[in-house]
Design an enzyme around this catalytic site. Structure first.
Site, short mmCIF file in Angstrom:
data_model
loop_
_atom_site.label_atom_id
_atom_site.label_comp_id
_atom_site.label_asym_id
_atom_site.label_seq_id
_atom_site.Cartn_x
_atom_site.Cartn_y
_atom_site.Cartn_z
CG ASP A 13 5.30 1.79 123.01
OD1 ASP A 13 4.57 1.64 122.02
OD2 ASP A 13 5.35 0.99 123.96
CE LYS A 16 7.43 2.36 116.23
NZ LYS A 16 7.66 2.28 117.68
N GLY A 40 0.96 0.18 118.61
CA GLY A 40 -0.01 1.21 119.01
C GLY A 40 0.66 2.54 118.75
CG HIS A 41 2.28 3.40 115.55
ND1 HIS A 41 2.78 3.16 114.30
CD2 HIS A 41 2.94 2.54 116.38
CE1 HIS A 41 3.69 2.20 114.38
NE2 HIS A 41 3.80 1.81 115.62
CD GLN A 223 5.74 -4.41 116.31
OE1 GLN A 223 5.94 -4.72 115.15
NE2 GLN A 223 4.55 -4.05 116.72
P1 GDP Z 1 4.88 4.66 118.80
O1 GDP Z 1 4.40 3.28 119.07
O2 GDP Z 1 6.35 4.71 118.54
O3 GDP Z 1 4.11 5.36 117.73
O4 GDP Z 1 4.64 5.47 120.15
P2 GDP Z 1 3.32 5.44 121.09
O5 GDP Z 1 2.27 6.24 120.45
O6 GDP Z 1 3.00 4.06 121.51
O7 GDP Z 1 3.89 6.13 122.41
C1 GDP Z 1 4.46 7.39 122.38
C2 GDP Z 1 3.70 8.28 123.37
O8 GDP Z 1 4.42 9.46 123.58
C3 GDP Z 1 2.33 8.71 122.87
O9 GDP Z 1 1.47 8.86 123.96
C4 GDP Z 1 2.63 10.06 122.22
O10 GDP Z 1 1.49 10.91 122.17
C5 GDP Z 1 3.67 10.60 123.15
N1 GDP Z 1 4.67 11.49 122.56
C6 GDP Z 1 5.29 11.41 121.36
N2 GDP Z 1 6.24 12.37 121.25
C7 GDP Z 1 6.22 13.08 122.40
C8 GDP Z 1 7.00 14.16 122.90
O11 GDP Z 1 7.90 14.68 122.28
N3 GDP Z 1 6.68 14.61 124.17
C9 GDP Z 1 5.70 14.03 124.92
N4 GDP Z 1 5.48 14.50 126.13
N5 GDP Z 1 4.95 13.01 124.47
C10 GDP Z 1 5.22 12.53 123.24
P1 IMO Z 2 4.92 -0.01 118.70
O1 IMO Z 2 4.85 -0.10 117.20
C1 IMO Z 2 6.28 -1.73 122.47
C2 IMO Z 2 6.53 -6.10 122.67
C3 IMO Z 2 5.58 -6.79 123.64
C4 IMO Z 2 6.44 -7.96 124.05
C5 IMO Z 2 7.14 -8.34 122.76
C6 IMO Z 2 6.48 -9.47 121.98
O2 IMO Z 2 3.74 0.63 119.32
O3 IMO Z 2 6.23 0.56 119.14
P2 IMO Z 2 4.26 -9.58 120.50
O4 IMO Z 2 2.83 -9.33 120.87
O5 IMO Z 2 4.77 -8.71 119.42
O6 IMO Z 2 4.55 -11.03 120.25
O7 IMO Z 2 5.07 -9.22 121.85
O8 IMO Z 2 7.13 -7.16 121.96
N1 IMO Z 2 5.88 -5.21 121.68
C7 IMO Z 2 5.91 -3.88 121.75
N2 IMO Z 2 6.39 -3.05 122.71
N3 IMO Z 2 5.74 -1.22 121.35
C8 IMO Z 2 5.26 -2.02 120.37
O9 IMO Z 2 4.84 -1.55 119.18
C9 IMO Z 2 5.30 -3.42 120.57
N4 IMO Z 2 4.90 -4.49 119.83
C10 IMO Z 2 5.28 -5.57 120.52
O10 IMO Z 2 5.26 -5.97 124.72
O11 IMO Z 2 7.43 -7.54 124.95
MG MG Z 3 3.34 2.22 120.53
#
Ligand code: GDP
Ligand code: IMO
Ligand code: MG
Length: 425
Positions: A13, A16, A40-41, A223
C-alpha cells in the site's frame, strides 16, 4: 527507459498503483507478475478513484497493453467484477491479456484460507482471506488449476473434480466445514471460463515481442518486499515473490530485459495484518497519521497500523531489489505532525546495534528502533510540483532518506491524484 519494474519496499500500500498509472502514460505495456486480488491498487485521476485488484494499473490508458503474467493467481469472479466496474466507467479492456499458466483461485481456496486462519486462532497471519496462500500451495504441490484448464471445459471438469474431492475431504474431515457441491462449482466456473477465454494469451511471448519492438514496458509489483515469502517477515508474509526478482519468473522474461527498478515507499510506514512492526506508533501520532493519510485497506477496509519511516527496511529493500530509485509517496501526510522521527538502525537486547533487517522474527523481536529526530513542517505541500517549491524541512527529510537508504528519491508524492507528483529524474 524501455523496461522498468515498480515494486513495494515496505509492507504494501505504498501507492504503487498511483506510480504505475503516472509512468504508464509513457508505457506501451504494463505487466502484473505475482499476487492476486489480495492487492488493492488505487488510481485517482481528476478526482475519480479506481480501485484495482487484478487488472494492471495501466488500464486507464486505452492503448496500453495490460498483461497478467503466469505468476499471478486469478480469481475469475473478482476479475469479472473488475471488468464490469471498468465497463461501467467506459474504460476499455480490449488490450487486456492473461497468461494461460496463471493459476485459478477456486472457491475452496478461499474457504480454506478462512478455515486455516480460524484454526490458527491468536497465531493467525491476518490474511486478506482471498484464497491466495491455498492457491499457491496447490501450484507448488502441482495439483493447481490453470487458466488454460479453465477455458477448456473437459480438462477443467476432470481437474476440478479430482482436486475438489480432496479439498472437500480436507474441509469436512480436518476442519469440520461444509463440502462444496462440485457439479455446481464446475458449471459456475465453466461459465466464467467462457467469459475469460478471449483474454487468454501467452504473456511471455507478448512481452518479449514488445521488448524486441523497443516498446516501453512497466512491471507492476503487488504486495511488497517485507511481504515476500523469503525476504519478508516470515510467516507474516504473502505466498509469492513481490521482490524485483519475482518479476522475471512471474512474467516469463529474462533479467537482462530490465533497465530500471523503482521502489515505492511511503514517507512513513504502514502495515495491514499481523506481524512485527518495529517503528509502530500505538499513540496519538499513529492515529493522526492513520486519519490524515486515510490508512484503511483498499482490499479489506481494515485500519492500517502506522509508524515512523524505517530506513533499516528501506536499505533491505534497496539491496534485495537492486533499486535504482525510490518513489516516496504521502509526504503531504506528515505535514503538521511536529518533529519527525526516522529509524536509522536497530538495537538488539544485548545492546548491539545492527544496520540490516534480521532474517528471523525471534531476532527482530528483541530489537528496539534507534531514532534520529528531524525537523517537521506545517505547510500544505499538496500543490507543490517541483522539488524547489517544497519547504526546506521537506527537502532535508528527503535528503536524509536518500543518505540513510543509499538510494536517490526519484519521485515524491504530495497527494493521491495523478497530478500530485514531483518527478526529479
Ligand atoms: P498500492 O497498493 O501500493 O497501490 O497502494 P494503495 O492504493 O493500496 O494505497 C495507497 C493509498 O494512498 C491510496 O489511497 C492512494 O490514493 C493514496 N496515495 C498514493 N500516493 C499518495 C500521496 O502522495 N499522498 C496522499 N495523500 N495519498 C496518496
Ligand atoms: P498491495 O499490492 C498490504 C498482507 C495481508 C497479510 C499478508 C498475507 O495493495 O500493496 P494474503 O492474503 O496475501 O495471504 O495475506 O499479506 N497483504 C497486503 N498488505 N497490501 C497488499 O497488497 C497486501 N497483500 C497481502 O494483509 O498480512
Ligand atoms: Mg494496496
Amino acid at each position: 527507459m524501455p523496461s522498468s519494474i515498480v515494486i513495494g519496499t515496505q509492507w504494501g500500500d505504498e501507492g504503487k498503483g498511483k506510480i504505475i498509472d503516472i509512468l504508464a502514460s509513457q508505457a506501451e505495456v504494463v505487466v502484473r507478475s505475482q499476487g492476486g486480488n489480495n492487492a488493492g491498487h488505487t488510481v485517482v485521476n481528476n478526482g475519480v478513484t479506481y480501485k484495482l485488484h487484478l487488472i494492471p494499473s495501466g488500464i486507464l490508458y486505452p492503448d496500453t497493453l495490460c498483461l497478467i503474467g503466469a505468476g499471478v493467481v486469478l480469481d475469475p469472479k473478482n476479475f469479472i467484477e473488475e471488468l464490469e466496474m471498468l465497463k461501467e466507467r467506459n474504460i476499455s479492456t480490449k488490450n487486456l491479456k492473461i497468461d494461460p499458466r496463471a493459476h485459478v483461485v477456486m472457491p475452496w481456496h478461499i474457504e480454506l484460507d478462512g478455515l486455516s486462519e480460524e484454526f490458527r486462532g491468536n497465531s493467525d497471519i491476518g490474511t486478506t482471506k482471498r484464497g491466495i496462500g491455498p492457491t499457491y500451495m496447490d501450484k507448488y504441490e502441482r495439483c493447481g488449476i490453470r487458466m488454460y484448464d479453465l477455458i477448456h471445459p473437459e480438462v477443467f471438469k476432470e481437474k476440478a473434480m479430482a482436486t475438489g474431492k480432496l479439498k472437500n475431504k480436507i474441509i469436512t474431515e480436518v476442519y469440520g466445514g461444509e463440502a462444496f457441491d462440485l457439479d455446481a462449482v464446475i458449471s459456475e466456473y465453466t461459465e466464467y471460463g467462457k467469459i475469460l477465454a478471449p483474454f487468454v494469451d501467452d504473456v511471455s511471448v507478448l512481452t518479449y515481442q514488445a521488448h524486441k519492438e523497443g516498446k516501453t514496458i512497466m512491471f507492476e509489483g503487488a504486495q511488497a518486499t517485507l511481504l515476500d515469502i523469503d525476504f519478508g517477515t516470515y510467516p507474516f508474509v504473502t505466498s509469492s515473490h513481490p521482490v524485483s526478482g519475482g518479476v522475471c519468473v512471474g512474467s516469463g522474461v529474462g533479467p537482462k530485459m530490465i533497465d530500471r527498478i523503482i521502489g515505492v515507499a511511503k514517507a512513513y510506514t504502514t502495515r495491514v495484518g499481523k506481524g512485527p512492526f518495529p517503528t509502530e506508533l500505538n499513540d496519538e501520532i499513529g492515529e493522526k497519521i492513520r486519519n490524515i493519510g486515510g490508512e484503511f485497506g483498499t482490499t479489506t477496509g481494515r485500519p492500517r497500523r502506522t509508524g515512523w519511516f524505517d530506513a533499516v527496511i528501506l536499505r533491505h529493500s534497496v539491496r534485495v531489489n537492486g533499486l535504482d530509485g525510490i518513489a516516496l509517496n504521502k509526504l503531504d501526510t506528515l505535514s503538521g505532525l511536529g518533529d519527525l522521527k526516522v529509524c536509522v538502525a536497530y538495537k538488539k537486547a544485548d545492546g548491539t546495534v545492527i544496520n540490516h533487517f534480521p532474517a528471523a522474527l525471534e531476532e527482530l523481536d528483541g530489537c528496539e528502533p534507534v531514532y534520529e529526530t528531524v525537523k517537521g513542517f506545517d505547510e500544505d505541500i499538496s500543490g507543490c510540483r517541483t522539488f524547489d517549491e517544497l519547504p526546506q524541512a521537506c527537502k532535508d527529510y528527503i535528503k536524509r532518506v536518500e543518505e540513510l537508504c543509499e538510494c536517490p528519491v526519484a519521485m515524491i508524492g504530495v497527494g493521491p491524484d495523478r497530478a500530485q507528483i514531483i518527478i526529479r529524474d
